[in-house]
Design a protein around this motif. Structure first.
Motif, PDB file in Angstrom:
ATOM      1  N   MET A   1       0.851  -1.166   0.000  1.00 53.71           N
ATOM      2  CA  MET A   1       0.000   0.000   0.000  1.00 53.71           C
ATOM      3  C   MET A   1       0.903   1.237   0.000  1.00 53.71           C
ATOM      4  O   MET A   1       1.766   1.395   0.842  1.00 53.71           O
ATOM      5  CB  MET A   1      -0.878  -0.009   1.256  1.00 53.71           C
ATOM      6  CG  MET A   1      -2.121   0.741   1.038  1.00 53.71           C
ATOM      7  SD  MET A   1      -3.372   0.824   2.334  1.00 53.71           S
ATOM      8  CE  MET A   1      -3.160  -0.426   3.489  1.00 53.71           C
ATOM      9  N   GLY A   2       0.693   2.103  -0.976  1.00 51.61           N
ATOM     10  CA  GLY A   2       1.533   3.287  -1.118  1.00 51.61           C
ATOM     11  C   GLY A   2       1.063   4.418  -0.216  1.00 51.61           C
ATOM     12  O   GLY A   2      -0.033   4.388   0.348  1.00 51.61           O
ATOM     13  N   PRO A   3       1.895   5.435  -0.069  1.00 50.33           N
ATOM     14  CA  PRO A   3       1.537   6.574   0.781  1.00 50.33           C
ATOM     15  C   PRO A   3       0.324   7.346   0.253  1.00 50.33           C
ATOM     16  O   PRO A   3      -0.384   7.974   1.021  1.00 50.33           O
ATOM     17  CB  PRO A   3       2.789   7.450   0.771  1.00 50.33           C
ATOM     18  CG  PRO A   3       3.678   6.931  -0.295  1.00 50.33           C
ATOM     19  CD  PRO A   3       3.228   5.554  -0.623  1.00 50.33           C
ATOM     20  N   GLU A   4       0.080   7.275  -1.080  1.00 48.42           N
ATOM     21  CA  GLU A   4      -1.092   7.967  -1.631  1.00 48.42           C
ATOM     22  C   GLU A   4      -2.386   7.377  -1.092  1.00 48.42           C
ATOM     23  O   GLU A   4      -3.323   8.103  -0.773  1.00 48.42           O
ATOM     24  CB  GLU A   4      -1.136   7.874  -3.165  1.00 48.42           C
ATOM     25  CG  GLU A   4       0.122   8.221  -3.903  1.00 48.42           C
ATOM     26  CD  GLU A   4       1.107   7.061  -3.993  1.00 48.42           C
ATOM     27  OE1 GLU A   4       0.709   5.899  -4.111  1.00 48.42           O
ATOM     28  OE2 GLU A   4       2.301   7.365  -3.929  1.00 48.42           O
ATOM     29  N   ILE A   5      -2.412   6.072  -0.993  1.00 52.57           N
ATOM     30  CA  ILE A   5      -3.613   5.393  -0.500  1.00 52.57           C
ATOM     31  C   ILE A   5      -3.874   5.783   0.958  1.00 52.57           C
ATOM     32  O   ILE A   5      -5.014   6.030   1.351  1.00 52.57           O
ATOM     33  CB  ILE A   5      -3.458   3.856  -0.619  1.00 52.57           C
ATOM     34  CG1 ILE A   5      -3.263   3.447  -2.066  1.00 52.57           C
ATOM     35  CG2 ILE A   5      -4.651   3.149  -0.015  1.00 52.57           C
ATOM     36  CD1 ILE A   5      -4.468   3.668  -2.945  1.00 52.57           C
ATOM     37  N   LEU A   7      -2.983   8.551   2.447  1.00 53.02           N
ATOM     38  CA  LEU A   7      -3.465   9.938   2.479  1.00 53.02           C
ATOM     39  C   LEU A   7      -4.932  10.025   2.057  1.00 53.02           C
ATOM     40  O   LEU A   7      -5.713  10.783   2.639  1.00 53.02           O
ATOM     41  CB  LEU A   7      -2.596  10.821   1.587  1.00 53.02           C
ATOM     42  CG  LEU A   7      -1.181  11.087   2.089  1.00 53.02           C
ATOM     43  CD1 LEU A   7      -0.396  11.889   1.071  1.00 53.02           C
ATOM     44  CD2 LEU A   7      -1.225  11.798   3.431  1.00 53.02           C
ATOM     45  N   VAL A   8      -5.319   9.252   1.060  1.00 46.18           N
ATOM     46  CA  VAL A   8      -6.715   9.234   0.621  1.00 46.18           C
ATOM     47  C   VAL A   8      -7.609   8.682   1.734  1.00 46.18           C
ATOM     48  O   VAL A   8      -8.698   9.209   1.977  1.00 46.18           O
ATOM     49  CB  VAL A   8      -6.869   8.409  -0.680  1.00 46.18           C
ATOM     50  CG1 VAL A   8      -8.327   8.141  -1.005  1.00 46.18           C
ATOM     51  CG2 VAL A   8      -6.192   9.123  -1.839  1.00 46.18           C
ATOM     52  N   MET A   9      -7.162   7.656   2.430  1.00 47.23           N
ATOM     53  CA  MET A   9      -7.939   7.087   3.527  1.00 47.23           C
ATOM     54  C   MET A   9      -8.073   8.092   4.676  1.00 47.23           C
ATOM     55  O   MET A   9      -9.151   8.228   5.271  1.00 47.23           O
ATOM     56  CB  MET A   9      -7.300   5.786   4.004  1.00 47.23           C
ATOM     57  CG  MET A   9      -7.424   4.660   2.996  1.00 47.23           C
ATOM     58  SD  MET A   9      -6.538   3.163   3.479  1.00 47.23           S
ATOM     59  CE  MET A   9      -7.371   2.707   4.960  1.00 47.23           C
ATOM     60  N   ILE A  10      -7.004   8.820   4.987  1.00 47.68           N
ATOM     61  CA  ILE A  10      -7.059   9.830   6.051  1.00 47.68           C
ATOM     62  C   ILE A  10      -8.019  10.943   5.655  1.00 47.68           C
ATOM     63  O   ILE A  10      -8.849  11.376   6.465  1.00 47.68           O
ATOM     64  CB  ILE A  10      -5.652  10.371   6.359  1.00 47.68           C
ATOM     65  CG1 ILE A  10      -4.815   9.282   7.036  1.00 47.68           C
ATOM     66  CG2 ILE A  10      -5.725  11.621   7.231  1.00 47.68           C
ATOM     67  CD1 ILE A  10      -3.359   9.635   7.206  1.00 47.68           C
ATOM     68  N   ALA A  11      -7.925  11.402   4.404  1.00 47.39           N
ATOM     69  CA  ALA A  11      -8.828  12.462   3.931  1.00 47.39           C
ATOM     70  C   ALA A  11     -10.273  11.983   3.938  1.00 47.39           C
ATOM     71  O   ALA A  11     -11.182  12.723   4.344  1.00 47.39           O
ATOM     72  CB  ALA A  11      -8.419  12.912   2.532  1.00 47.39           C
ATOM     73  N   GLY A  12     -10.494  10.756   3.514  1.00 45.86           N
ATOM     74  CA  GLY A  12     -11.848  10.194   3.534  1.00 45.86           C
ATOM     75  C   GLY A  12     -12.399  10.093   4.948  1.00 45.86           C
ATOM     76  O   GLY A  12     -13.566  10.401   5.193  1.00 45.86           O
ATOM     77  N   GLY A  13     -11.561   9.682   5.883  1.00 47.60           N
ATOM     78  CA  GLY A  13     -11.991   9.604   7.283  1.00 47.60           C
ATOM     79  C   GLY A  13     -12.307  10.970   7.850  1.00 47.60           C
ATOM     80  O   GLY A  13     -13.298  11.147   8.583  1.00 47.60           O
TER      81      GLY A  13
END
Length: 114
Positions: A1-5, A7-13
């Motif tokens: 799992m890359g750092p982009e994923i 960051l997207v999960m943190i933003a989604g949360g």
């Protein structure tokens, strides 16, 4: 799992948390507006509140949080329309302008000036 994923999960949360808190505040404001109208014996119009504004404020404990403003409409006879406003800081009501139960206040007798 890359750092982009991640960051997207943190933003989604964060977005989900914000949406959930905003929905909870609107439901709480709706209950407060409806209860105020019932207590004052007026008609609560449109059966909803409308988000009017949001800003970041410090609470009594010094922590930052959101202060949300809502407005609603009510009527005394079903023909006239009046606007009520309420402000929530978290879940705490900090300001209310709207219908109140009519009452008569007695003033103390005036004393003559000497």
């Amino acid at each position: 799992m890359g750092p982009e994923i991640i960051l997207v999960m943190i933003a989604g949360g964060a977005l989900f948390f914000y949406w959930n808190a905003a929905r909870d505040a609107a439901e709480h404001a709706e209950r407060l507006g409806r209860n105020a109208c019932d207590a004052a014996g007026v008609i609560w119009l449109d059966q909803t509140v409308h988000a009017h504004g949001i800003r970041v404020r410090r609470g009594d404990d010094g922590k930052l949080g959101f202060e949300r403003s809502f407005r609603f409409e009510y009527s005394h006879d079903g023909i006239d329309r009046h606007i009520g406003r309420l402000v929530l800081r978290g879940r705490r009501l900090v300001s209310f302008i709207g219908p109140v139960r009519p009452s008569v206040s007695e003033f103390p007798p005036r004393t003559p000036l000497s």
